[in-house]
Structure formats: C-alpha cells, structure tokens
Design an enzyme around this catalytic site. Structure first.
Site: not given
Ligand code: FES
Ligand SMILES: [Fe+2]
Lengths: 314, 119
Positions: A261, A206, A271, A150, A252, A220
């Site tokens: 990160y 996501h 990431e 993503h 997260h 990112h």
C-alpha cells in the site's frame, strides 16, 4: 455476459505534475490523452483499451467516479433496467461524455459512489502488440504495472445508527449487476454485521471491494504485477523515489494477494497487487473472516490492523 | 518556550524546534523537511500519520505558536475556517520558526474505540 471488469477510475489530484511523475515515472503508465478540462488519461502497458486512469486537477484528493466495462452494448440497456428495478435512478449519457467511450449508464451505488457502465472504449493496444508478442516490453519504466486490477471503496458503517452501506452495496452488486461474493468480514457481538466485502465478475477474487468506515470515500485502486519479485522491486523503486509507503510488501489473508500500500503525491492510496489469489467462480463457497481474525485477514503476517487502514483515505 | 533556534543541519538547512502540546514531545525539524516527516524520522508518534500528500487530513494540527509554510492541502480538510484558525496539515507544512502545535484531527485515530472491527 454483463459486466466484464473494472474499466477505469477517475482520481482527483492536487498537483498534476507530481501526479504524472508518480503514475508515469514510478508506476510506469503512459499518457494516452487529455482534454480541455485538463484531465489526463493514462494506461498501463498490458491494457488494450485507451485508458484505465483519469487524473483530474482539483483542490481536493479522492475519487470522482469508477467505471466498469460490459461485454455487449445491449448489456447496457439490460443492466439499466435491473438497476432501475432495484430502485436506483440511472442516467444514460451519450458517447464522448466519458472521453473516448461510447454511451454509458451513470448512477450512484447505495454508498453514494458515482458509478458508470460502458461497453465501448477506444482501442489502443498492448505495448507488446498481438502478433508473436514478447512477454513484456523492453522499454518499460518504473514498476511497469500490468493493468488496473480493482478498487476498494470506503462505505459508511454505523451499526448503532442502523447505517450499513457495505451491506447495501453487497446486495445491490449481487442482485442488480450479478457480482459474486468471494470473501466477507462479519463483525459485532453476534458476528452478523457485514463490515467488508470482496466481489468479482472476472475469475479473480475481486474486481471491487467495500470496507466500512466513518464516511464514504476512496480507499485504494490496485495495479497488477506478476510476482512477489516484482512486488519487491516495485517497493525498491518507490523507496528510490521517496514514495510514501503505507504498508511494505506483505500478503493479504483475504484474497491471498501480495501487496504494497502506498500513496500518490495527493494522498490517494494505491496498491500493487500480485498473484492470482485463487480461481474465483460463481459456485465457489464464500469465505468469511471474523472480527477476531480481521487483522490477519488484512495483513496476514503481522495479524495487526493498523489504524491507517480504515482511517486514512480520500 | 523561547528555545534558541539551532544553527544548521548537514546540508545547511536551518533547524527549528517543534513541541507537541498534547504529548509533550519535542523534536528537531529542519526547514526543508515537513513537520510530519521530521517527527517520524525521530521516532515520535504524537501527530497521526497517513498519506503524506495533503489528501487524507489525519495529520491536522493547530499552530499555537510560530510560523509555517504549507504546500497545497485538500480543501476537503483545510477550508476557510481552518485557515482562520491556523490549522494546517503537518505533512504539507514546513517550519519557519520554532513551533508549538496541538493535534486538531477530529478523532485521534490511534486511540479511537473500534466496536465493529473497522469503526
Ligand atoms: S497525512 Fe494525509 S493529509 Fe497529512
Ligand atoms: Fe486491494
């Protein structure tokens, strides 16, 4: 079926050799093409299309464009109509404009980011093949990321001036491209200002995310790993290679992913993202994070929002 | 500041002294380490730290006194105007003499008010 998944991102780099050392040597991608302009095309071992990353030599860092793959060629025409009906101009570009791809629809998100839809990209195949495959290739290098998972784009947010490109993108992605909202951050005195959104078309939390910031930018792109062990090992490999790590392995709250990160040598944030998170489905209730718990949403263990999260991007 | 340059660190690199005018922090900076890395290695915080790749621009400093050598820096942040003003990115710059620096980022990110979560 419409949009299937993220197809690729095109990043600008200041030093191509250093960039290849990072994406090939540290992340374990392979070079699968190049063009006269000096762009280099790369794929990860578990991907089957020819590339998921284009690196372009430039005098500045950041993202040139992001592209998503649709299932059928006819989806391109249908979605073009939807995007135009929404009020955004679309340009159809012929096959080969996106290297190794069929025709594509090009437009800008309300936030300004350049966005492509395409239906066909040259096939390259997974490193393990498709006949009685091994679970992973023995000759993999570096962190051996599986695939581009993503991207997170920074969108201008200035509620005092009435600017909220996060909210505009959310509305556009939902109404024109049939993306679903998995999670959102609501801020402001009444908690009614969307400041971030995580949206999907696949079955993971996501395929794209938007976070409010000072100006449009690239936050990112994330590469998939299987497990927490892989995340730790990836961090070790980054440390061995003196990669600049922004946030060490952590979870997260939002999307539940296991994350690191870090930055490529030109300062573009990457990431590594592991874990399914959860099964995302169109009828799943939307998850909301409040301003007070925002820190925990981003970095679940420390619960603190680090300034670099919103102020450092390209 | 007319401080004398120290001889050499363990691998024989020259070590210079960097002074941050905003905070008064003073730290040693070997010639083969970027100003930003040298600062962080000694636990100082005066210059905002971000991508360490010359891409994000948060580590922008003005060289008030002294000489630096810089690797390629994003033209988004370091254009002709900045070059004229002796503004560089600390993550891409090496000391060539003792330095006096001031933070030049438009907003010192650590102190920024945030009224809407992220902004
Ligand atoms: S820390 Fe990003 S440009 Fe220096
Ligand atoms: Fe992410």
């Amino acid at each position: 079926m419409g949009v299937m998944r993220i197809g690729h991102v095109n990043l600008r780099v200041l030093d191509m050799d250093a960039a290849l050392g990072h994406y090939i040597g540290v992340l374990g991608m392979s070079k699968t093409g190049e063009d006269e302009a000096g762009n280099i095309y790369l794929k990860a071992w578990d991907e089957w299309d020819r590339y998921s990353l284009i690196l372009s030599p430039s005098d500045r860092a950041g993202m040139n464009h992001i592209a998503y793959k649709v299932e059928h060629d006819s989806d391109l025409d249908a979605l073009r109509q939807r995007v135009e009906d929404y009020g955004i101009a679309v340009e159809e570009v012929p096959a080969g404009t996106l290297q190794y791809c069929g025709r594509a629809m090009k437009f800008n998100l309300p936030s300004g980011h350049e966005f492509y839809l395409y239906a066909q990209k040259e096939f390259a195949g997974k490193a393990v093949g498709v006949t009685n495959p091994d679970p992973w290739p023995q000759n993999r290098t570096g962190a051996a990321v599986h695939w581009l998972d993503h991207a997170l784009l920074i969108c201008e947010l200035n509620p005092e001036k009435g600017i909220n490109k996060v909210a505009e993108n959310m509305d556009f992605m939902k109404k024109a491209l049939d993306f679903y909202l998995a999670e959102q951050v609501m801020v402001g005195p009444d908690g009614d200002i969307p400041a971030a959104a995580w949206m999907f078309r696949s079955s993971t939390p996501h395929d794209i995310a938007f976070v409010g910031g000072e100006k449009m930018g690239f936050h990112h792109c994330a590469f998939f790993l299987d497990s927490w062990d892989d995340v730790l090992k990836a961090a070790d490999i980054m440390a061995m290679n003196k990669v600049r790590i922004d946030v060490t392995p952590q979870r997260h709250g939002i999307t539940r992913g296991y994350t690191i990160y870090f930055f490529d040598p030109s300062g573009n944030r990457n990431e590594t993202f592991a874990g399914l998170g959860y099964l995302a489905q169109p009828d799943m209730p939307v998850i909301t994070w409040t301003e007070q718990e925002l820190g925990r949403g981003i970095f679940y263990h420390t619960g603190e929002l680090v300034p670099s999260f919103t102020d450092v991007y390209t | 500041m007319a401080r004398e340059t120290r001889q050499a660190d363990n691998d024989g690199a020259q070590v210079f002294t960097v002074e941050l005018l905003d905070t008064g922090e003073v730290f040693a900076c070997p010639e083969d380490q970027t100003v930003l890395k040298a600062m962080l290695a000694l636990g100082h915080k005066g210059i905002p730290s971000g991508c360490h790749g010359g891409g994000c621009g948060v580590c922008m400093v003005k060289v008030e006194r002294g000489e630096v050598r810089s690797l390629p820096m994003s033209a988004e942040h370091i254009g002709p105007q900045q070059r004229r003003d002796n503004i560089v990115l600390a993550c891409r710059s090496f000391a060539q003499s003792d330095l006096q620096l001031s933070v030049a980022g438009k907003m010192k990110m650590n102190m920024k008010p945030r009224r809407y979560g992220f902004v």
